[in-house]
Scaffold this active site. Sequence first.
Site, PDB file in Angstrom:
ATOM      1  N   GLU A  60      11.118 -57.068 -35.692  1.00  0.00           N
ATOM      2  CA  GLU A  60      10.698 -57.625 -34.908  1.00  0.00           C
ATOM      3  C   GLU A  60      11.313 -58.464 -34.364  1.00  0.00           C
ATOM      4  O   GLU A  60      10.886 -59.571 -33.677  1.00  0.00           O
ATOM      5  CB  GLU A  60       9.812 -56.519 -33.827  1.00  0.00           C
ATOM      6  CG  GLU A  60       9.247 -55.365 -34.616  1.00  0.00           C
ATOM      7  CD  GLU A  60       8.155 -54.566 -33.273  1.00  0.00           C
ATOM      8  OE1 GLU A  60       7.660 -55.557 -32.209  1.00  0.00           O
ATOM      9  OE2 GLU A  60       7.905 -53.534 -33.150  1.00  0.00           O
ATOM     10  N   GLU A  94      -0.014 -51.664 -35.077  1.00  0.00           N
ATOM     11  CA  GLU A  94      -0.487 -52.658 -34.418  1.00  0.00           C
ATOM     12  C   GLU A  94      -2.507 -52.087 -34.418  1.00  0.00           C
ATOM     13  O   GLU A  94      -2.805 -52.392 -33.641  1.00  0.00           O
ATOM     14  CB  GLU A  94      -0.086 -53.447 -33.268  1.00  0.00           C
ATOM     15  CG  GLU A  94       1.445 -53.669 -33.035  1.00  0.00           C
ATOM     16  CD  GLU A  94       1.390 -53.948 -31.995  1.00  0.00           C
ATOM     17  OE1 GLU A  94       0.911 -54.352 -30.619  1.00  0.00           O
ATOM     18  OE2 GLU A  94       2.998 -54.339 -31.656  1.00  0.00           O
TER      19      GLU A  94
HETATM   20  O1  G3I Z   1      12.053 -50.220 -16.070  1.00  0.00           O
HETATM   21  C1  G3I Z   1      11.446 -50.547 -16.081  1.00  0.00           C
HETATM   22  C2  G3I Z   1      11.041 -51.198 -14.160  1.00  0.00           C
HETATM   23  O2  G3I Z   1      12.002 -50.345 -13.718  1.00  0.00           O
HETATM   24  C3  G3I Z   1      10.245 -51.832 -13.426  1.00  0.00           C
HETATM   25  O3  G3I Z   1      10.981 -51.969 -12.118  1.00  0.00           O
HETATM   26  C4  G3I Z   1       9.933 -52.879 -14.545  1.00  0.00           C
HETATM   27  C5  G3I Z   1       7.783 -53.405 -13.882  1.00  0.00           C
HETATM   28  O4  G3I Z   1       7.318 -53.831 -14.557  1.00  0.00           O
HETATM   29  O5  G3I Z   1       9.083 -51.956 -15.205  1.00  0.00           O
HETATM   30  C6  G3I Z   1       9.762 -51.769 -16.472  1.00  0.00           C
HETATM   31  O6  G3I Z   1       9.525 -51.301 -17.646  1.00  0.00           O
HETATM   32  C7  G3I Z   1       9.531 -51.947 -18.459  1.00  0.00           C
HETATM   33  C8  G3I Z   1      10.124 -51.641 -19.929  1.00  0.00           C
HETATM   34  O7  G3I Z   1       9.413 -52.608 -20.745  1.00  0.00           O
HETATM   35  C9  G3I Z   1      11.288 -52.079 -19.717  1.00  0.00           C
HETATM   36  O8  G3I Z   1      11.812 -53.576 -19.439  1.00  0.00           O
HETATM   37  C10 G3I Z   1       7.670 -52.029 -18.771  1.00  0.00           C
HETATM   38  O9  G3I Z   1       7.659 -52.554 -17.506  1.00  0.00           O
HETATM   39  C11 G3I Z   1       7.175 -52.806 -19.454  1.00  0.00           C
HETATM   40  O10 G3I Z   1       5.908 -52.660 -19.774  1.00  0.00           O
HETATM   41  C12 G3I Z   1       8.109 -52.456 -20.463  1.00  0.00           C
HETATM   42  O11 G3I Z   1       7.539 -53.926 -22.023  1.00  0.00           O
HETATM   43  C13 G3I Z   1       7.990 -53.369 -23.464  1.00  0.00           C
HETATM   44  C14 G3I Z   1       6.792 -53.860 -23.925  1.00  0.00           C
HETATM   45  O12 G3I Z   1       7.114 -53.392 -25.532  1.00  0.00           O
HETATM   46  C15 G3I Z   1       5.635 -52.118 -23.932  1.00  0.00           C
HETATM   47  O13 G3I Z   1       5.544 -51.241 -24.005  1.00  0.00           O
HETATM   48  C16 G3I Z   1       8.610 -54.292 -23.889  1.00  0.00           C
HETATM   49  O14 G3I Z   1      10.074 -54.000 -23.322  1.00  0.00           O
HETATM   50  C17 G3I Z   1       9.091 -53.899 -25.141  1.00  0.00           C
HETATM   51  O15 G3I Z   1      10.019 -54.959 -25.817  1.00  0.00           O
HETATM   52  C18 G3I Z   1       8.216 -54.468 -25.708  1.00  0.00           C
HETATM   53  O16 G3I Z   1       7.730 -54.082 -27.196  1.00  0.00           O
HETATM   54  C19 G3I Z   1       6.471 -54.274 -28.009  1.00  0.00           C
HETATM   55  C20 G3I Z   1       6.775 -53.412 -29.388  1.00  0.00           C
HETATM   56  O17 G3I Z   1       7.213 -51.970 -29.146  1.00  0.00           O
HETATM   57  C21 G3I Z   1       5.538 -53.332 -30.651  1.00  0.00           C
HETATM   58  N1  G3I Z   1       5.445 -54.847 -30.955  1.00  0.00           N
HETATM   59  C22 G3I Z   1       5.662 -55.920 -30.048  1.00  0.00           C
HETATM   60  C23 G3I Z   1       7.114 -56.025 -29.065  1.00  0.00           C
HETATM   61  C24 G3I Z   1       6.844 -57.070 -27.589  1.00  0.00           C
HETATM   62  O18 G3I Z   1       6.144 -56.396 -26.371  1.00  0.00           O
END
Ligand code: G3I
Length: 382
Positions: free
Chosen positions: A288, A171
């Site tokens: 994705e 990105e």
């Molecule tokens: O695991 C913790 C949990 O312990 C906590 O209580 C909770 C509170 O916010 O957060 C949890 O972690 C989250 C994690 O996902 C697991 O669910 C993070 O906050 C959250 O920021 C994280 O989001 C991920 C995001 O990327 C940022 O890294 C998404 O799962 C993931 O699907 C998303 O993936 C992205 C790709 O990497 C790039 N393209 C877009 C795609 C969707 O946004």
Amino acid sequence: MLTRRKLITQAAGITTVAALPQFLRGAGFTMTSVDNSRSITGAGSLKAHASARGLLTGCAVSAKLFREDDGFRKLLIEQYNIVVPENCLKWNILRPTPDKYDFTDADNLITFAQTNGIKVRGHNFVWHEAIPAWFAGMVTKDNAEKLLVEHIRTVGGRYKGKIHSWDVVNEAIWIQDGRPDGLRTRSPWFELLGPEYLDLAFRTAREVDPTALLTYNDYGIEYDNEDNEKKRAAVLALLRRMKADKVPLDALGIQAHIKADSKDGFGKGLRELLDGARSLGLQVYVTELDVNDDALTTDDIVERDAAVARVYRDFITNALESPQVKAVLTWGATDKNSWLNSRKIRKIHPDRLQRPLPFNENYEPTAAFFEMRETFDKAKKR
Ligand code: G3I
């Protein structure tokens, strides 16, 4: 056209009553009417249909689901020939402190994949998001290059020879930041290292793991509309510039976070993108794929699933027209833990879970599953 009748016929591939979709339960649909010959596993799996066409198919893997759920691990083995860790190779998960790496989840998934003959994509080395909290306080223009190179050497080196393809940079284009080349400026990497961070990351990745296919990955580049058109042009210009400068680059990743209610199609624009990648000798991976159905007005699950499945068919059919497209991965396998089901994404229907993936929350195949399979069948062999 996906009619309710066709959906029911397709769903008949499911082998137990417990596995029947909600809309079939209590509707006089019993075990005796289930045709077990249309299995969704073995020769009926996504991977069997994909590999018959020389394609890889896979999904993003949540470390939590992978750790806690046997059923999910079984699904991965049954359905997919490639996986990508959803989060556990990102900086914020791998690097709890500046000096410590936590490889636990990534090691477990990669070992599991190797044991089961499943390929692995690496996601990702460089992204403006998922940066650990300690980063802002200690990374400077003087030490950023060393830190980035060491990160790629450490992580890429650990998994050398085990990764099918790395999303080296994720990105990097954001037209709204106003640069003529479209590069995202509100990114710590750009702020610290300038535009050179891209080439540095790709060159380091190649040195570290010469067999991994090096990928540039982005979203918002697949639709026929003005915004996607601008971003697509900037992405293609970036890839062209990198190739001209002999930066090691093997593939374009099209994320394909698409929408069930979009009026825009996947025609001329997607073709331009795929032809552009082809002219540069790049492979293309759909990295994705998922379909956001939050804006659909109907609450009827059959209608929603049919709308989602139509978009799967439309997008994959158009993408697979290009022989460059070698892999189709969805972002997650089951609606149970899709990022689209986080509260901040479900803005229009906060009380309704989205159904964006090929398996529902009980791991039953949705209409999208059957469309994926059929669409693979219709594709030309790679
Ligand atoms: O695991 C913790 C949990 O312990 C906590 O209580 C909770 C509170 O916010 O957060 C949890 O972690 C989250 C994690 O996902 C697991 O669910 C993070 O906050 C959250 O920021 C994280 O989001 C991920 C995001 O990327 C940022 O890294 C998404 O799962 C993931 O699907 C998303 O993936 C992205 C790709 O990497 C790039 N393209 C877009 C795609 C969707 O946004």
